[in-house]
Design an enzyme around this catalytic site. Structure first.
Site, PDB file in Angstrom:
ATOM      1  N   GLU A  97      40.250  45.128  38.392  1.00 49.29           N
ATOM      2  CA  GLU A  97      40.450  43.763  37.904  1.00 49.29           C
ATOM      3  C   GLU A  97      40.031  43.612  36.439  1.00 49.29           C
ATOM      4  OE1 GLU A  97      38.689  39.264  38.628  1.00 49.29           O
ATOM      5  OE2 GLU A  97      37.947  40.950  39.808  1.00 49.29           O
ATOM      6  N   ASP A  98      38.883  44.232  36.067  1.00 55.71           N
ATOM      7  CA  ASP A  98      38.284  43.946  34.759  1.00 55.71           C
ATOM      8  C   ASP A  98      38.514  45.029  33.707  1.00 55.71           C
ATOM      9  OD1 ASP A  98      37.326  41.663  35.919  1.00 55.71           O
ATOM     10  OD2 ASP A  98      35.337  42.471  36.346  1.00 55.71           O
TER      11      ASP A  98
END
Length: 740
Positions: A97-98
């Site tokens: 996600e990051d």
């Protein structure tokens, strides 16, 4: 000496100052050495270094390096002694996600199993939602679907939420409250349902702290003060219990435990009592060698202090749905103070702490662990059933929240199998819990060998037998009293499917009439034309478009024009400019169309009444009498109504409201009821009220008739009854019209 401190979950792990998590002396490594081999630990270190590199330069809102968060999550899971793939997934759960890392890269480096776990944990950040609520509902949906494939996904998610809750101080108050409410409504109940007792209680207390900070502080101070005030009493009780068990040669570990703060708060608000009126904030836990010793210890303690009647629960014979087993008893202690005691074996205690995680912690063939895994699998399967029947994420979340209840009742099937249901569940909930087909086809129920209504609420120990019929189907009224998410989802799914099917059939009739009005033969519209129209509309199928027409969401004339254009019949469309369009055929109402056609309650039309059909976007085609006051404002809008007529071959009963003014004499109701029956009609409802003059009484009947002729015959028969002064058919909103 016995322990008197209440056990709380270990604090989330952080690397020691300036000490990497993969160091020999880090807290995480020390925990891993308790149960893993060095090869597994080396593999976890590789994942830590991969995560640290991926999150390089990222910091949390508190200013700490971001990698502290995944390490802390892994540390919480290490307390549960989870397997290496789960710990690796915890260390990598945010990298997709990051950072720029992909699922494929994780799969290549750490294996497909870890990649699937990480993917199940990834948030939906690439889909646009209409609201934050909808986005969060979709996140829950994805998380729970992934969890149904592998329960370790939710274990990582719960540990992730636990660490986030423990570091919530840096957030703004409104965000703290939102996250705390979400945790209290969803995550804490999931932890409870999976038997993760310590995580469950900690999540509740942390949520309580941020939702109601003042109340949390007050109760926390009161508990600390009570701890000091009651220290001497608690010490005496512990000494007495230990001594009595020792005298009876029972080897036991006796500990004191405090109720967690949110539990105290719920008891204060639920029973409307003050803190000083709660005597069991401090309880005791007795852990013995095996199951027989649990009952032996219970007998010893009941000999030491008198038990309070009605305060004994045997969760060993009938475990909770999350696998929890223990004996609970409340005794009259010294000075009349109630004492709450839990008695369990070491294995039961391990499961009470670790829940489903005990599967990884205790590699054993213990039959109870197998049963716990089966119960968890059944619950996850119910989630799959609910999601498959729910049309959107918000509805799924609603059903799911309904299914997370702490209070349960235990009932027996005809074969003697024990089934756990939420408190307040009905016979219909039981039917769906047994099997979806049983729920869909249930018509009656026997509770303890006696017939009872399907809406009957079940109680502990009930023997329940469902009676089914081959052609039965769910009733919309069931939604008013079913409690479980599974039952509600299946009923709604069936009703929507039926309505969609019936609406599609009606829509096809309406579209064919529109095509014929445009001088086109419906048979000439080929499949490629339909496929192009479906694609242009963004619909899933031809049936969806037809159902939209039947429900009033699309105009049949408009769809007919577009369908002809797709079929290459532009010439026919152009020809319409020269040839007057044929008037739309009237739609024949048979009365058997089901939910696709509804009869207005305001005027209650029956065969023989002049009628009009109005398109309602929520209800589909609604039939009114032509003079119904409710439709006056729509009569000037031709797009809103259709010409309809009764099918002379239709055979069914329709409801009609009648108002009778009768002399106030004994036996009048019986005479009128007899007259209605003799006319071949049924009474659906009856009510009475005194007229202005006490000599007369107003009687309001809802009766069932076949048509207007049948109604006229019924009214003539009733007029012949002596002392019937006046009879009227009630139509519209209170308006009365007399049938001549």
């Amino acid at each position: 000496m016995p322990k008197t401190a209440a056990k709380r979950p270990a604090e989330p792990v952080s690397p020691l100052p300036l000490l990497p998590a993969d160091s020999e002396d880090s807290q995480l490594t020390l925990r891993l050495r308790e149960y893993l081999k060095q090869d597994d630990i080396d593999h976890i270190w590789d994942a830590y270094r991969f995560s640290a590199a991926a999150h390089e330069g990222q910091v949390r809102r508190s200013g700490e390096p971001y990698v502290i968060h995944p390490v802390s999550v892994a540390g919480i899971l290490a307390e549960l002694h989870l397997d290496p793939p789960t710990l690796i997934a915890a260390l990598l759960h945010d990298v997709v996600e990051d950072t720029g890392v992909t699922k494929q890269e994780i799969g290549e480096k750490f294996g497909k199993q870890v990649a699937e776990l990480v993917d199940g944990l990834s948030k939906l950040d690439k889909i646009e939602f209409q609201s934050a609520t909808q986005a969060q509902a979709e996140n829950f949906r994805k998380m729970l679907l992934a969890m149904s494939q592998d329960v370790r996904v939710i274990l990582v998610k719960l540990a992730d939420r636990l660490h986030n809750m423990s570091t919530l101080d840096v957030m703004k108050p409104e965000k703290q409250r939102r996250i705390a409410r979400e945790t209290l409504d969803i995550y804490a109940p999931i932890a409870n349902r999976l038997g993760l007792n310590e995580i469950y209680q900690t999540l509740e207390d942390l949520s309580f702290k941020y939702l109601y900070p003042m109340r949390h502080r007050v109760i926390s101070k009161a508990v600390m003060a009570a701890r000091g005030n009651r220290k001497e009493v608690v010490g005496k009780i512990l000494d007495a219990i230990n001594q009595r068990l020792k005298d009876q040669h029972i080897d036991a570990d006796v500990t004191g435990r405090e109720k967690h703060l949110y539990s105290i708060y719920k008891k204060m608000t639920g029973k409307t009592v003050t803190f000083s009126q709660i005597y069991d904030i401090y309880g005791f836990r007795v852990i013995v060698r095996d199951l027989p010793t649990c009952y032996a210890a219970l007998g010893v303690l009941h000999g030491l202090y008198k038990p309070i009647p009605g305060k004994f629960k045997d969760y060993i014979a009938i475990p909770k749905a999350n696998g929890y087993q223990s004996l609970h008893t409340t005794l009259f202690g010294p000075f009349g103070t109630p004492i709450e005691i839990q008695i369990r074996s070491r294995e039961m205690h391990n499961i009470a702490d670790a829940g489903v995680a005990a599967h990884w912690l205790y590699k054993t063939t213990d039959a109870h662990l197998t049963a716990l895994q089966q119960q968890t699998h059944q619950w996850l399967q119910r989630l799959l059933d609910i999601q498959s029947e729910s049309t959107d994420s918000l509805e799924f979340l609603e059903h799911f929240k309904v299914d997370l209840f702490p209070d349960e009742v235990y009932v027996f099937t005809p074969k003697g199998t024990i089934m756990a249901l939420p408190k307040g569940a009905t016979a219909v909930d039981f039917a769906y819990a047994v099997h979806t087909d049983i729920g869909n086809r249930c018509v009656a129920v026997k509770i303890n060998q006696e017939l009872a209504p399907l809406r009957t609420e079940l109680h502990n120990g009930d023997h329940v037998e469902i009676i089914t019929a081959a052609h039965a189907h769910p009733n919309p009224a069931w939604l008013n009293y079913v409690l479980t998410g599974k039952a509600r989802a299946h009923i709604r799914h069936y009703l929507k499917s039926m309505q969609s099917t019936e609406s599609a059939l009606l829509g096809e009739r309406m579209l064919n009439q529109a095509l014929r009005a445009l001088h086109a033969n419906p048979i000439t519209i080929d499949d490629p034309a339909w496929q192009r129209l479906v694609r242009d509309y963004g619909a899933k199928s031809k049936d969806e478009i037809l159902a939209d027409i039947g429900m009033g969401k699309r105009l049949n004339v408009m769809v007919a024009h577009q369908l002809m254009a797709q079929a290459g019949q532009q010439e026919a469309v152009a020809e319409q400019q020269k040839v007057p369009a044929k008037v739309l055929d009237t739609i024949t109402i048979r009365g058997s169309e089901g939910m696709a056609v509804q009869f207005a309650q305001c005027c209650r039309p029956i065969p023989g009444d002049p009628i009009l059909g109005f398109i309602n976007k929520d209800k589909g085609l609604v039939i009114h009498t032509h003079d119904c006051p409710a439709i006056r404002k729509f009569r000037l809008d031709p797009d809103k109504w259709l010409d309809v007529e009764w099918d002379p071959q239709g055979h069914r009963l329709y409801k009609v409201s009648l108002k009778l003014v009768v002399a106030n004499r004994r036996g009048m109701l019986a005479k009128i009821a007899s007259g209605i029956a003799e006319a071949g009609s049924n009474i659906d409802n009856v009510s009475m009220e005194e007229a202005d003059n006490s000599t007369y009484t107003n009687m309001n009947f809802t009766v069932q008739v076949e048509n207007r002729v049948h109604l006229a015959e019924l009214m003539r028969r009733l007029r012949k009854i002596p002392d019937v002064v006046r009879i009227n058919r009630v139509k519209g909103s209170g308006a009365e019209q007399r049938i001549q």
